[in-house]
Design a protein around this motif. Structure first.
Motif, mmCIF file in Angstrom:
data_model
loop_
_atom_site.group_PDB
_atom_site.id
_atom_site.type_symbol
_atom_site.label_atom_id
_atom_site.label_comp_id
_atom_site.label_asym_id
_atom_site.label_seq_id
_atom_site.Cartn_x
_atom_site.Cartn_y
_atom_site.Cartn_z
ATOM 1 N N GLN A 179 0.826 -1.202 0.000
ATOM 2 C CA GLN A 179 0.000 0.000 0.000
ATOM 3 C C GLN A 179 0.864 1.256 0.000
ATOM 4 O O GLN A 179 0.574 2.237 -0.701
ATOM 5 C CB GLN A 179 -0.919 -0.011 1.217
ATOM 6 N N HIS A 180 1.955 1.221 0.780
ATOM 7 C CA HIS A 180 2.876 2.367 0.816
ATOM 8 C C HIS A 180 3.542 2.571 -0.543
ATOM 9 O O HIS A 180 3.682 3.723 -1.010
ATOM 10 C CB HIS A 180 3.930 2.133 1.899
ATOM 11 N N GLN A 181 3.947 1.465 -1.180
ATOM 12 C CA GLN A 181 4.560 1.565 -2.506
ATOM 13 C C GLN A 181 3.581 2.139 -3.522
ATOM 14 O O GLN A 181 3.950 2.981 -4.356
ATOM 15 C CB GLN A 181 5.048 0.185 -2.958
ATOM 16 N N ALA A 182 2.336 1.679 -3.464
ATOM 17 C CA ALA A 182 1.325 2.165 -4.408
ATOM 18 C C ALA A 182 1.078 3.670 -4.227
ATOM 19 O O ALA A 182 0.979 4.416 -5.209
ATOM 20 C CB ALA A 182 0.023 1.390 -4.226
ATOM 21 N N ASP A 183 1.016 4.114 -2.995
ATOM 22 C CA ASP A 183 0.798 5.543 -2.728
ATOM 23 C C ASP A 183 1.965 6.384 -3.246
ATOM 24 O O ASP A 183 1.767 7.461 -3.825
ATOM 25 C CB ASP A 183 0.611 5.774 -1.226
ATOM 26 N N SER A 184 3.195 5.870 -3.029
ATOM 27 C CA SER A 184 4.377 6.603 -3.500
ATOM 28 C C SER A 184 4.412 6.680 -5.022
ATOM 29 O O SER A 184 4.728 7.730 -5.594
ATOM 30 C CB SER A 184 5.653 5.924 -2.981
ATOM 31 N N LEU A 185 4.075 5.577 -5.695
ATOM 32 C CA LEU A 185 4.092 5.554 -7.163
ATOM 33 C C LEU A 185 3.005 6.462 -7.739
ATOM 34 O O LEU A 185 3.196 7.073 -8.800
ATOM 35 C CB LEU A 185 3.919 4.120 -7.669
ATOM 36 N N ARG A 186 1.867 6.544 -7.060
ATOM 37 C CA ARG A 186 0.813 7.450 -7.527
ATOM 38 C C ARG A 186 1.295 8.899 -7.502
ATOM 39 O O ARG A 186 1.017 9.681 -8.418
ATOM 40 C CB ARG A 186 -0.432 7.293 -6.647
ATOM 41 N N MET A 187 2.006 9.249 -6.448
ATOM 42 C CA MET A 187 2.547 10.607 -6.352
ATOM 43 C C MET A 187 3.557 10.864 -7.463
ATOM 44 O O MET A 187 3.561 11.943 -8.087
ATOM 45 C CB MET A 187 3.185 10.813 -4.975
ATOM 46 N N GLU A 188 4.419 9.874 -7.732
ATOM 47 C CA GLU A 188 5.405 10.021 -8.803
ATOM 48 C C GLU A 188 4.725 10.134 -10.166
ATOM 49 O O GLU A 188 5.138 10.931 -11.023
ATOM 50 C CB GLU A 188 6.369 8.828 -8.808
ATOM 51 N N LEU A 189 3.677 9.351 -10.371
ATOM 52 C CA LEU A 189 2.962 9.394 -11.648
ATOM 53 C C LEU A 189 2.287 10.746 -11.846
ATOM 54 O O LEU A 189 2.350 11.326 -12.946
ATOM 55 C CB LEU A 189 1.925 8.273 -11.700
ATOM 56 N N ASN A 190 1.665 11.251 -10.805
ATOM 57 C CA ASN A 190 1.028 12.565 -10.907
ATOM 58 C C ASN A 190 2.050 13.652 -11.229
ATOM 59 O O ASN A 190 1.801 14.554 -12.042
ATOM 60 C CB ASN A 190 0.303 12.907 -9.603
ATOM 61 N N SER A 191 3.234 13.542 -10.614
ATOM 62 C CA SER A 191 4.299 14.511 -10.870
ATOM 63 C C SER A 191 4.795 14.408 -12.308
ATOM 64 O O SER A 191 5.039 15.420 -12.971
ATOM 65 C CB SER A 191 5.449 14.289 -9.885
ATOM 66 N N ALA A 192 4.925 13.164 -12.795
ATOM 67 C CA ALA A 192 5.404 12.956 -14.162
ATOM 68 C C ALA A 192 4.398 13.485 -15.186
ATOM 69 O O ALA A 192 4.774 14.089 -16.204
ATOM 70 C CB ALA A 192 5.676 11.474 -14.394
ATOM 71 N N ILE A 193 3.109 13.263 -14.933
ATOM 72 C CA ILE A 193 2.067 13.755 -15.842
ATOM 73 C C ILE A 193 2.084 15.286 -15.892
ATOM 74 O O ILE A 193 1.971 15.900 -16.961
ATOM 75 C CB ILE A 193 0.684 13.246 -15.392
ATOM 76 N N THR A 194 2.270 15.899 -14.730
ATOM 77 C CA THR A 194 2.368 17.361 -14.681
ATOM 78 C C THR A 194 3.593 17.851 -15.451
ATOM 79 O O THR A 194 3.537 18.864 -16.171
ATOM 80 C CB THR A 194 2.454 17.840 -13.223
ATOM 81 N N GLY A 195 4.695 17.084 -15.346
ATOM 82 C CA GLY A 195 5.913 17.439 -16.069
ATOM 83 C C GLY A 195 5.729 17.383 -17.572
ATOM 84 O O GLY A 195 6.266 18.227 -18.317
ATOM 85 N N VAL A 196 4.976 16.408 -18.049
ATOM 86 C CA VAL A 196 4.697 16.296 -19.484
ATOM 87 C C VAL A 196 3.911 17.516 -19.957
ATOM 88 O O VAL A 196 4.197 18.114 -21.011
ATOM 89 C CB VAL A 196 3.926 15.001 -19.796
ATOM 90 N N ALA A 197 2.906 17.899 -19.180
ATOM 91 C CA ALA A 197 2.094 19.062 -19.555
ATOM 92 C C ALA A 197 2.927 20.332 -19.616
ATOM 93 O O ALA A 197 2.779 21.158 -20.536
ATOM 94 C CB ALA A 197 0.952 19.227 -18.557
ATOM 95 N N VAL A 198 3.834 20.509 -18.654
ATOM 96 C CA VAL A 198 4.706 21.689 -18.645
ATOM 97 C C VAL A 198 5.621 21.697 -19.863
ATOM 98 O O VAL A 198 5.828 22.733 -20.515
ATOM 99 C CB VAL A 198 5.528 21.735 -17.344
ATOM 100 N N ALA A 199 6.173 20.511 -20.192
ATOM 101 C CA ALA A 199 7.071 20.422 -21.342
ATOM 102 C C ALA A 199 6.345 20.738 -22.641
ATOM 103 O O ALA A 199 6.892 21.399 -23.537
ATOM 104 C CB ALA A 199 7.687 19.020 -21.404
ATOM 105 N N VAL A 200 5.106 20.282 -22.758
ATOM 106 C CA VAL A 200 4.312 20.564 -23.964
ATOM 107 C C VAL A 200 4.058 22.070 -24.088
ATOM 108 O O VAL A 200 4.154 22.651 -25.173
ATOM 109 C CB VAL A 200 2.983 19.785 -23.930
ATOM 110 N N ASP A 201 3.751 22.695 -22.960
ATOM 111 C CA ASP A 201 3.521 24.143 -22.987
ATOM 112 C C ASP A 201 4.777 24.902 -23.407
ATOM 113 O O ASP A 201 4.700 25.932 -24.106
ATOM 114 C CB ASP A 201 3.074 24.634 -21.608
ATOM 115 N N ASN A 202 5.942 24.388 -23.015
ATOM 116 C CA ASN A 202 7.195 25.078 -23.312
ATOM 117 C C ASN A 202 7.572 25.006 -24.788
ATOM 118 O O ASN A 202 8.311 25.872 -25.287
ATOM 119 C CB ASN A 202 8.337 24.507 -22.469
#
Length: 302
Positions: A179-202
């Motif tokens: 459960q702890h691993q899943a929660d950590s990976l969800r946070m990383e995935l959300n961060s990565a998705i946000t990073g993709v959006a920022v890169a597209v905007d740039n």
């Protein structure tokens, strides 16, 4: 002197041991490298071992200190037992109570130890009536009907809780880790998705000749794909772990509980008459032996 009647509370229960579908779950888990710990405590609680655990000081102590309500008043089975059997010593004053007591003194620990011996020697019987059938039995006998019933019911509850906690301990630890691993990976995935959006905007409306700036977005996209794959695997393992944990509890199935009014057990008139006859016979023999002895001394003095 008339003896007080004894009330007998009887509870029967069966031990659940799921060896069917659960084994398949463990097999699938091992194939993907996941140890669910399904056999934790299995041998410890089998057959006669469970009966000995129920008679252990740990289980009896937990039961005696269980909070109960008697006549709208909160107390414990230990305090109730002391009251009905009038166990009041100089070092255990009437005002002392075990209810909500956090820290035990030497005297209080000693009192519980005495109560434990009384329960084991005079009140509690646990057995397996038929070795061919996996049904076990608890019997509690006391001079108080309510105590017999409550002690019987709380003992099985404490044992069941201890049983479930111990047997599923490894599986519960694994589920918590996943459960702890899943929660950590969800946070990383959300961060990565946000990073993709920022890169597209740039790179929006960027000169096609400046392709080097597009590499950041590509890297972020790879992070999203990798994290998604890892999260999918962890979530699969997590659901399998939860399934295994559910299959391990509950483990004790109560069949029959004591129902009021309880059966009253006391010496029959025949038993009392037989006991009286034996006592009268012993006293008669002692009387005639004493009479013969004193007559012998009297003859020697003449």
């Amino acid at each position: 002197m008339n003896e007080k009647p004894t009330y007998k509370a009887v509870l029967t229960f069966a031990l659940e041991e799921d060896k069917g579908p659960g084994a398949g779950v463990s097999g699938i888990a091992s194939q993907i490298g996941l140890n669910l710990g399904g056999d934790a405590g299995g041998n410890l609680f089998s057959g006669q071992n469970l009966l000995e655990i129920m008679k252990s000081q740990l289980m009896v102590r937990k039961t005696l200190l269980k909070p109960i309500t008697i006549n709208s008043k909160e107390t414990t089975l230990a305090d109730y037992y002391i009251k009905i059997y009038q166990i009041y010593a100089e070092d255990y004053p009437n005002k002392t109570t075990f209810y909500q007591l956090k820290n035990f003194s030497r005297t209080e620990d000693s009192t519980i130890a005495i109560l434990y011996k009384n329960i084991i020697n005079d009140h509690l019987i646990v057995l397996q009536p038929d070795a061919k059938i996996s049904i076990l039995k608890i019997e509690v006998n006391s001079i108080d009907e309510l105590f017999s019933k409550l002690f019987c019911e709380h003992l099985i509850q404490e044992t069941s809780d201890f049983y479930g906690e111990t047997k599923s301990k490894k599986s519960r630890i694994n589920v918590n880790i996943l459960q702890h691993q899943a929660d950590s990976l969800r946070m990383e995935l959300n961060s990565a998705i946000t990073g993709v959006a920022v890169a597209v905007d740039n790179v929006y409306n960027l000169n096609p000749a400046l392709n080097v700036r597009k590499t950041t977005g590509a890297k972020k996209q790879i992070d999203v794909q990798t994290t998604t794959a890892m999260l999918t695997q962890v979530l699969t393992n997590l659901e399998m772990g939860k399934l295994m944990l559910r299959k391990e509890t509950p483990l004790i199935q109560v069949i029959d509980k004591p129902i009021l009014p309880l059966e009253i057990t006391k010496k029959s008139k025949r038993e009392s008459a037989l006991g009286g006859s034996i006592l009268f016979g012993c006293l008669s023999i002692l009387f005639f032996l004493a009479k013969k002895y004193f007559q012998k001394i009297k003859d020697q003095l003449k």
